[in-house]
Design a protein around this motif. Structure first.
Motif, short mmCIF file in Angstrom:
data_model
loop_
_atom_site.label_atom_id
_atom_site.label_comp_id
_atom_site.label_asym_id
_atom_site.label_seq_id
_atom_site.Cartn_x
_atom_site.Cartn_y
_atom_site.Cartn_z
N ILE A 164 0.84 -1.20 0.00
CA ILE A 164 0.00 0.00 0.00
C ILE A 164 0.87 1.25 0.00
CG2 ILE A 164 -1.57 1.37 1.44
CD1 ILE A 164 -2.90 -1.25 2.27
N LEU A 182 -7.77 -4.27 -2.95
CA LEU A 182 -8.22 -2.94 -2.54
C LEU A 182 -7.55 -1.86 -3.37
CD1 LEU A 182 -5.66 -1.70 -0.75
CD2 LEU A 182 -6.54 -3.29 0.95
N THR A 188 -6.33 4.54 3.29
CA THR A 188 -5.64 3.25 3.41
C THR A 188 -4.15 3.45 3.68
OG1 THR A 188 -5.34 3.13 1.00
CG2 THR A 188 -7.28 2.03 1.93
N ARG A 191 -3.79 4.21 7.34
CA ARG A 191 -3.96 2.98 8.14
C ARG A 191 -2.68 2.13 8.08
NH1 ARG A 191 -9.38 2.98 6.16
NH2 ARG A 191 -8.88 1.42 4.55
#
Length: 367
Positions: A164, A182, A188, A191
């Motif tokens: 990510i 995703l 994101t 996170r």
């Protein structure tokens, strides 16, 4: 690691830890399944061959070693089976070599490629700059591809938090399971950053619990010593050179005085009184070592030489307070002693001189 097992070999009476895995070796018209061993000192061994990382890379390149023999080749598994078998390997030689390099790091209690990447991720989560992100990218791609899924030690998230952070906003991240795919958004990414911040907090708490007795490894930068020869006399002031075993500092053993630790050690290595006096009487410690090569060695010398050296070092630093202070000023640093004549004593082998000096330093501090 599940695909390797522990092994070891001896080098000058010291045990060098290693790991081993299976590999095919070409022998004339067939291939033999055998063990490939890598050791903490970087030595790589298969069958009777001993080499290094350049050597194993060359062996893969010329076909001496292979992960999957050619179609229809005769394969021998000693004591089990022989015959033509069709095999496929999902590994490549370069991935195996990267795995072996990681093994050497772990055998030496250093962070491997996964550990270095995790350290970079923690640093990036604390300070999310572009330069820190590029370090993460470089270290992530240095982890063998088949190990990346395991690098965080988290079977729920795998390496998704890393991917990510390395992706561009709006990019889709393929997950290990289709339902987990995703799209990267600012949320994101945040996170993922928080994932590593929490990880660092957990690691810090674990360190605090585990370090009630003090750090498990030295905090200070290692101190290198020994291995220097001064034909025109020792430097003034000598500094760390006073820690060398051939530095002029009289020691006493069993009532007899010797000019240096090295004189005493080599004189005591023989039980011939005449040779002992000759060795003790030469000018320099290095001369004592050279002369001792001609003397008859005590039969039981290897069994108690470590104790003799420990006693001589204790006497030296008890007898010479200024030298003891120089030793104590190295703090808790790992002491790495270079000794061109013996890997048993030197840091390129067992480093027993450095380890014994750390023991004496601790005893001085405790006193």
């Amino acid at each position: 690691m599940p695909d390797t097992t522990a092994t070891w070999r001896t080098v000058e009476d010291d045990v060098v830890r290693g790991r081993q895995r299976l590999i095919f070796v070409r022998e004339r018209d067939h291939y033999v399944l055998t063990t490939l061993c890598v050791y903490a000192d970087g030595v790589v061994v298969w069958q009777w061959k001993s080499t290094d990382f350049d050597g194993i890379r060359a062996a893969f390149d010329d076909g001496t070693l292979t992960l999957a023999p050619p179609e229809g080749a005769k394969i021998i598994v000693a004591g089990t089976a022989t015959g033509p078998v069709s095999l496929e390997s999902w590994l490549t030689p370069e991935l195996v070599i990267c795995d072996l390099a990681d093994e050497v790091d772990r055998l030496n209690d250093r962070p491997d490629s996964s550990g270095r990447c995790r350290n970079a991720l923690i640093a990036y989560a604390a300070e999310p700059t572009q330069s820190n992100l590029e370090i993460v990218r470089e270290r992530y791609h240095a982890v063998p591809e088949h190990r990346r899924i395991y690098m965080l030690g988290d079977m729920d998230h795998n390496d998704v938090p890393v991917r990510i952070l390395l992706a561009e906003p709006g990019e889709t991240i393929p997950a290990r399971r289709p339902e987990h795919t995703l799209t990267v958004t600012p949320e994101t990414r945040e996170r993922a950053l928080e994932y590593f911040r929490q990880s660092e907090r957990g690691i810090a708490e674990s360190r605090e619990r585990n370090a009630l007795d003090g750090p498990e490894t030295a905090i200070a930068t290692p101190v290198h010593m020994g291995g220097r020869v001064y034909p025109n006399g020792w430097p003034e002031p000598p500094g760390l050179e006073v820690l060398q075993v051939d530095y002029p500092a009289p020691v006493v053993h069993d009532g007899q005085e010797y000019p240096t630790v090295m004189h005493a050690y080599w004189a005591l290595s023989t039980d011939d009184a005449a040779w002992r006096d000759r060795i003790a009487g030469v000018e320099r410690g290095l001369d004592a070592r050279v002369l001792a090569e001609e003397a008859p060695r005590r039969d039981d010398w290897s069994a108690f030489r470590l104790g003799v050296m420990a006693a001589l070092l204790r006497d030296k630093f008890n007898r010479h307070p200024a030298m003891a202070q120089q030793l104590r000023e190295t703090g808790d640093a790992r002491l790495l002693y270079s000794d061109w004549g013996s890997r048993y004593w030197s840091s390129d082998g067992a480093n027993w001189l450095g380890r014994l000096m750390e023991l004496v330093r601790s005893e001085l501090a405790a006193r």
